[in-house]
Design a protein around this motif. Structure first.
Motif, PDB file in Angstrom:
ATOM      1  N   UNK A 150       0.818  -1.203   0.000  1.00  0.00           N
ATOM      2  CA  UNK A 150       0.000   0.000   0.000  1.00  0.00           C
ATOM      3  C   UNK A 150       0.857   1.259   0.000  1.00  0.00           C
ATOM      4  N   UNK A 151       0.390   2.285  -0.670  1.00  0.00           N
ATOM      5  CA  UNK A 151       1.081   3.568  -0.654  1.00  0.00           C
ATOM      6  C   UNK A 151       0.936   4.208   0.717  1.00  0.00           C
ATOM      7  N   UNK A 152      -0.284   4.143   1.268  1.00  0.00           N
ATOM      8  CA  UNK A 152      -0.527   4.676   2.607  1.00  0.00           C
ATOM      9  C   UNK A 152      -0.854   3.498   3.510  1.00  0.00           C
ATOM     10  N   UNK A 153       0.146   2.964   4.216  1.00  0.00           N
ATOM     11  CA  UNK A 153      -0.138   1.776   5.021  1.00  0.00           C
ATOM     12  C   UNK A 153      -1.116   2.098   6.141  1.00  0.00           C
ATOM     13  N   UNK A 154      -1.797   1.085   6.603  1.00  0.00           N
ATOM     14  CA  UNK A 154      -2.702   1.270   7.730  1.00  0.00           C
ATOM     15  C   UNK A 154      -1.922   1.215   9.026  1.00  0.00           C
ATOM     16  N   UNK A 155      -2.051   2.269   9.843  1.00  0.00           N
ATOM     17  CA  UNK A 155      -1.419   2.196  11.152  1.00  0.00           C
ATOM     18  C   UNK A 155      -2.344   1.465  12.123  1.00  0.00           C
ATOM     19  N   UNK A 156      -1.907   1.353  13.378  1.00  0.00           N
ATOM     20  CA  UNK A 156      -2.663   0.568  14.343  1.00  0.00           C
ATOM     21  C   UNK A 156      -4.046   1.164  14.571  1.00  0.00           C
ATOM     22  N   UNK A 157      -4.111   2.497  14.532  1.00  0.00           N
ATOM     23  CA  UNK A 157      -5.414   3.124  14.774  1.00  0.00           C
ATOM     24  C   UNK A 157      -6.384   2.815  13.633  1.00  0.00           C
ATOM     25  N   UNK A 158      -5.867   2.855  12.398  1.00  0.00           N
ATOM     26  CA  UNK A 158      -6.712   2.504  11.265  1.00  0.00           C
ATOM     27  C   UNK A 158      -7.179   1.064  11.396  1.00  0.00           C
ATOM     28  N   UNK A 159      -6.273   0.189  11.832  1.00  0.00           N
ATOM     29  CA  UNK A 159      -6.657  -1.209  11.957  1.00  0.00           C
ATOM     30  C   UNK A 159      -7.754  -1.369  12.996  1.00  0.00           C
ATOM     31  N   UNK A 160      -7.632  -0.556  14.054  1.00  0.00           N
ATOM     32  CA  UNK A 160      -8.712  -0.607  15.042  1.00  0.00           C
ATOM     33  C   UNK A 160     -10.035  -0.212  14.420  1.00  0.00           C
ATOM     34  N   UNK A 161      -9.999   0.862  13.648  1.00  0.00           N
ATOM     35  CA  UNK A 161     -11.224   1.305  12.975  1.00  0.00           C
ATOM     36  C   UNK A 161     -11.769   0.228  12.053  1.00  0.00           C
ATOM     37  N   UNK A 162     -10.875  -0.420  11.311  1.00  0.00           N
ATOM     38  CA  UNK A 162     -11.294  -1.486  10.396  1.00  0.00           C
ATOM     39  C   UNK A 162     -11.959  -2.628  11.152  1.00  0.00           C
ATOM     40  N   UNK A 163     -11.323  -3.027  12.245  1.00  0.00           N
ATOM     41  CA  UNK A 163     -11.852  -4.168  12.981  1.00  0.00           C
ATOM     42  C   UNK A 163     -13.146  -3.820  13.704  1.00  0.00           C
ATOM     43  N   UNK A 164     -13.102  -2.671  14.366  1.00  0.00           N
ATOM     44  CA  UNK A 164     -14.257  -2.304  15.185  1.00  0.00           C
ATOM     45  C   UNK A 164     -15.447  -1.902  14.329  1.00  0.00           C
ATOM     46  N   UNK A 165     -15.172  -1.492  13.096  1.00  0.00           N
ATOM     47  CA  UNK A 165     -16.264  -1.042  12.229  1.00  0.00           C
ATOM     48  C   UNK A 165     -16.944  -2.167  11.475  1.00  0.00           C
ATOM     49  N   UNK A 166     -16.563  -3.386  11.795  1.00  0.00           N
ATOM     50  CA  UNK A 166     -17.160  -4.499  11.067  1.00  0.00           C
ATOM     51  C   UNK A 166     -18.490  -4.911  11.651  1.00  0.00           C
ATOM     52  N   UNK A 167     -19.524  -4.114  11.406  1.00  0.00           N
ATOM     53  CA  UNK A 167     -20.828  -4.405  11.989  1.00  0.00           C
ATOM     54  C   UNK A 167     -21.606  -5.406  11.144  1.00  0.00           C
ATOM     55  N   UNK A 168     -22.405  -6.187  11.799  1.00  0.00           N
ATOM     56  CA  UNK A 168     -23.318  -7.080  11.067  1.00  0.00           C
ATOM     57  C   UNK A 168     -24.696  -6.455  11.060  1.00  0.00           C
ATOM     58  N   UNK A 169     -25.478  -6.864  10.072  1.00  0.00           N
ATOM     59  CA  UNK A 169     -26.784  -6.229   9.959  1.00  0.00           C
ATOM     60  C   UNK A 169     -27.814  -7.104   9.289  1.00  0.00           C
ATOM     61  N   UNK A 170     -28.658  -6.440   8.516  1.00  0.00           N
ATOM     62  CA  UNK A 170     -29.880  -7.093   8.056  1.00  0.00           C
ATOM     63  C   UNK A 170     -29.650  -8.191   7.034  1.00  0.00           C
ATOM     64  N   UNK A 171     -28.528  -8.148   6.307  1.00  0.00           N
ATOM     65  CA  UNK A 171     -28.308  -9.196   5.320  1.00  0.00           C
ATOM     66  C   UNK A 171     -28.144 -10.541   6.036  1.00  0.00           C
ATOM     67  N   UNK A 172     -27.368 -10.535   7.127  1.00  0.00           N
ATOM     68  CA  UNK A 172     -27.251 -11.766   7.909  1.00  0.00           C
ATOM     69  C   UNK A 172     -28.625 -12.209   8.383  1.00  0.00           C
ATOM     70  N   UNK A 173     -29.401 -11.235   8.826  1.00  0.00           N
ATOM     71  CA  UNK A 173     -30.728 -11.516   9.345  1.00  0.00           C
ATOM     72  C   UNK A 173     -31.592 -12.199   8.302  1.00  0.00           C
ATOM     73  N   UNK A 174     -31.612 -11.630   7.090  1.00  0.00           N
ATOM     74  CA  UNK A 174     -32.441 -12.205   6.029  1.00  0.00           C
ATOM     75  C   UNK A 174     -31.917 -13.562   5.601  1.00  0.00           C
ATOM     76  N   UNK A 175     -30.583 -13.690   5.567  1.00  0.00           N
ATOM     77  CA  UNK A 175     -30.017 -14.975   5.143  1.00  0.00           C
ATOM     78  C   UNK A 175     -30.372 -16.101   6.099  1.00  0.00           C
ATOM     79  N   UNK A 176     -30.365 -15.803   7.412  1.00  0.00           N
ATOM     80  CA  UNK A 176     -30.615 -16.880   8.363  1.00  0.00           C
ATOM     81  C   UNK A 176     -32.059 -17.376   8.252  1.00  0.00           C
TER      82      UNK A 176
END
Lengths: 525, 525
Positions: free
Chosen positions: B409-435
């Protein structure tokens, strides 16, 4: 035929054949569709799974029934839209032939193709679909863009023609047809008076869709336009009452005076009730838009939802839904356009126009399709006399009613205007949908359907095509609405946009208070 | 609570009670509704008519079943819209609590009311309705407003996280849960490996709807936004393949290597097929808009029709419909915006936003409603470990994958970005409909449904509410997208509007050729 036209025509026919292969029936539950291997799809409801015997995982599957309804609706809308594009390739055609005629013709062709491959028309083409989904957008479009001041200046004439005119036509045509039925040679003696009156009610209502599509191309003077147009919107109240009344009494052996009185009472319930609901929802919409400053994205939605609710609630109580939605649009328009953002305003106007346009296109298109695919019962005598009486009674009615109303008008209708009024009374899809809702207990229902279609096609094609040259020939007073100079227009819009831009930024906008007031005056142009 | 708020809340509850009285079942054919006297209405299909005995003509009737479907849809949409207005009355709430949480809460309340009066949720809340009608507008909104250049600059990272990340999560969570199932104390030993993997696939897909609603309020830097957002759009391909694969093999006693190979082949069919259809329809739309200059009113319609067709055709072939519609929007956007009129352009943008907004609102709202009204099966062990593993594997996955991708990557992800990436992984209605689309042959389907809802509510509420303060606390790089000076903005727009006004009038417009080129450069701002 140049390459582009050929391409467009080819696309139209390609889509038509695609639709034929799709099948008309809508299965109640999605079952397994066409597959190359057993389907293993995310789908609601239990599915038949492959047996315990070994089957490899499918790489390529198809499940059509699941998407059938939205897919077919989308394809029909696209097809109708392509037809609209196609017409404008030949500019000369659209000058002389109204789009409604072209669309009906395309519909007839598609219907013919479907009939020849023994396809059924899509199951979506029911009266319910027409009244609940196709008609509201058109009527909302008409009501929203109705020039309000000229409308209310002519409200008396509009109501006069709508109420008395429709009554005159219904009873006149009905009685004349009943007289014709007595002649043995035509073989329609089994149609009694009430059934004739019922049929006459259906075909005497001038249709807003047909009138709109023709009068938009012919720039008649505003008085004429307003009266014809207002008439076809407001005659819905009379049509609803008469239809119900004659439908009811068609079953009754005896008609008592109290029923006539109840009929009159019902007219007031239907008419005033429709207007009442319209005003109620209109003001509710206006009030709601006071609070939408933080939810600008969904502002247009409120306008559509409230108008549609007004329509549906009126349908619920079997009162005039057309009057409800028109009154709603007329009531809320100015408040809403002041309250919402400029972008929402543009969106509302454009979406209303778009939905109205596509609904109108679909209606005429389906009119053509269903004309071919319906079972007909032809009777020369009855149908020819229906055409004759529809024409004659309309003319007589306009003549007589104008003589009575002219003394009360500031700008009386001259003979040429009266010609425009009479000749512009086209019938359309509302009559078509209404005749399908006739109870099956009426013996000659098929004949009525055929006769209604004949009247519609006659008025839309003959009168629709000839009205423009005739109007020009006899030199009916034209409108000067479209003749702002370019200079005036450019400056109006430039001022408007500049004011809008500056008003977006409150600190800057405050400085322009006077200019904003000025722009609102300018906005009148 | 001030008067306005009280009014708004009262209206919301008034509507809720109105809906309760309406009944949830949709009858197959309109029958006679509630009437004061026998109904005599224009309605399709034969009706029971009054007997020969004397009955007076009805003056006031009601026929609800006929309008039930459009009426209930309109009322639900209005209710959700009022909820959105209501939230903004309390400004402080929407700063800290994402709208998604508020909507789910309102849905829970309404669901609770409905449950207490023993009402069924509306029959329209099926997975089919979700996938065919509610999801496309949101995904179209995302795709249409995706900043294209940053997206393609990060395409490698996006695909890396979407494909490998989702695989990592599914397999990791699935295997861990299977290990947990072996522990007798939890009482879930009947769930085999394939079923665990299937469930893990459903809950590991990061959801675009949930992520969008949270990340819009939190202005993270563009790289982060693009990667999370692109990931949740493009992981659909992987989810579809894995879901089908595990669904299929859940029935198979033996899994052969050829099936794994077929699974990989299917992934390419699904992914590339989705993109292929998207590009095809995108270019078709762009081409069509070349011919729409005479039919300006229906220009926006083509954009919506083509995007929706791309989605439907992809659904037909069981390939990734989300990728199809996103690719279609990305492809056609620039061509279309050059070809159509300015008003159509505004309308398209606003309508896409509006439909996306209302779909998102309805989805979260119904999520709350159906949470209450569904039959649940709770199992502390399984559900708590599901929550734990979903969280842990997401974090681990982001950590490991970022280490691998950062050198490229040209702009690598620092630890804070990685936190945002991980913490921002929300689940929602698609999972709901699929189940809900899981086959009933799976014994613990209810448990899976409950666990999925638990994961969704956990991520949306906990992570959704806490992500904003956490991001601000750890000082993740923020975006500077929204910081144009007022001066720049005013001049940009003024120039744009002036150019547009003048370009409306061809003779005048010719004089401004150079200026128009200049305005297009300006339009970049």
């Amino acid at each position: 035929m140049d390459v582009t036209t050929a391409r467009v025509v080819l696309i139209i026919f390609a889509f038509s054949s695609l639709l034929h292969g799709s099948g008309g029936e809508i299965p109640p539950k999605p079952t397994g569709g066409v597959t190359l291997v057993p389907p293993v799809l995310p789908d609601d409801g239990p599915q038949a799974f492959p047996d315990a015997e070994k089957a490899n995982m499918p790489v390529f599957t198809m499940d059509y029934p699941r998407i059938q309804i939205p897919f077919e609706i989308t394809m029909w809308v696209l097809l109708a839209s392509f037809a609209k594009i196609g017409f404008h390739v030949y500019k000369k055609i659209t000058v002389w032939v109204p789009e409604s005629c072209l669309l009906i013709t395309i519909g007839l062709i598609v219907g013919g193709i479907m009939h020849s491959v023994h396809e059924e028309p899509p199951a979506v083409l029911t009266s319910n679909v027409f009244f609940l989904y196709m008609l509201p957008p058109i009527v909302l479009d008409s009501g929203y863009f109705m020039p309000t001041r000229p409308f209310f200046e002519n409200i008396g004439t509009v109501l006069w023609f709508a109420v008395v005119g429709t009554l005159w036509n219904s009873i006149g045509i009905g009685m004349s047809l009943f007289a014709i039925c007595q002649i043995e040679a035509f073989g329609v003696q089994d149609i009694n008076l009430q059934e004739n009156l019922l049929f006459a009610t259906i075909i005497s209502a001038v249709d807003p869709v047909a009138v709109l599509s023709v009068f938009e191309d012919v720039s008649v003077n505003e008085q004429l336009y307003i009266v014809v147009f207002g008439e076809c919107l407001f005659n819905d109240a009379v049509t609803v009452v008469l239809y119900n009344m004659f439908n009811f009494v068609a079953e009754m052996p005896v008609v008592e005076p109290v029923d006539v009185f109840l009929g009159v009472a019902r007219f007031f319930v239907v008419g005033l009730g429709g207007m009442g609901f319209g005003i109620l929802f209109g003001f509710t919409a206006a009030f709601t838009t006071r609070f939408t400053s933080k939810v600008r994205e969904i502002e247009p939605l409120f306008i559509f939802m409230y108008s549609y609710l007004a329509y549906l609630v009126a349908e619920l109580f079997a009162i005039s839904s057309i009057m409800a939605i028109v009154t709603c649009a007329l009531t809320m328009k100015y408040y809403v356009e002041e309250n919402v953002s400029q972008r929402s305003c543009t969106t509302i106007r454009h979406v209303v126009k778009m939905l109205g346009c596509i609904s109108e296109t679909l209606i005429f298109f389906f009119l053509g399709v269903v004309t071919i695919t319906t079972a007909h019962e032809w009777n020369w005598g009855y149908i020819l006399f229906t055409l004759l009486f529809a024409f004659v009674w309309r003319g007589l009615g306009v003549l007589v009613l104008t003589q009575i109303i002219n003394p009360f008008r500031t700008i009386p209708f001259n003979m040429k205007d009266q010609f425009g009024l009479a000749y512009g009374g086209l019938r359309g899809a509302i009559s078509f949908a209404l005749v399908f809702t006739l109870p099956d207990s009426i013996g000659r229902k098929q004949l009525f359907i055929t006769a209604t279609i004949a009247v519609i096609l006659f008025t839309v094609f003959l009168q629709g095509i000839s009205i423009r040259p005739l109007i020009e020939f006899i030199n009916v007073r034209r409108t000067n609405r479209n003749l702002d100079t370019i200079n005036v227009e450019v400056h109006c819009r430039l001022m408007e946009h500049t004011m809008f831009t500056c008003s977006q930024f409150p600190p800057v906008g405050v400085l322009f208070d006077e200019a904003i007031v000025h722009s609102q005056t300018v906005r009148e142009c």
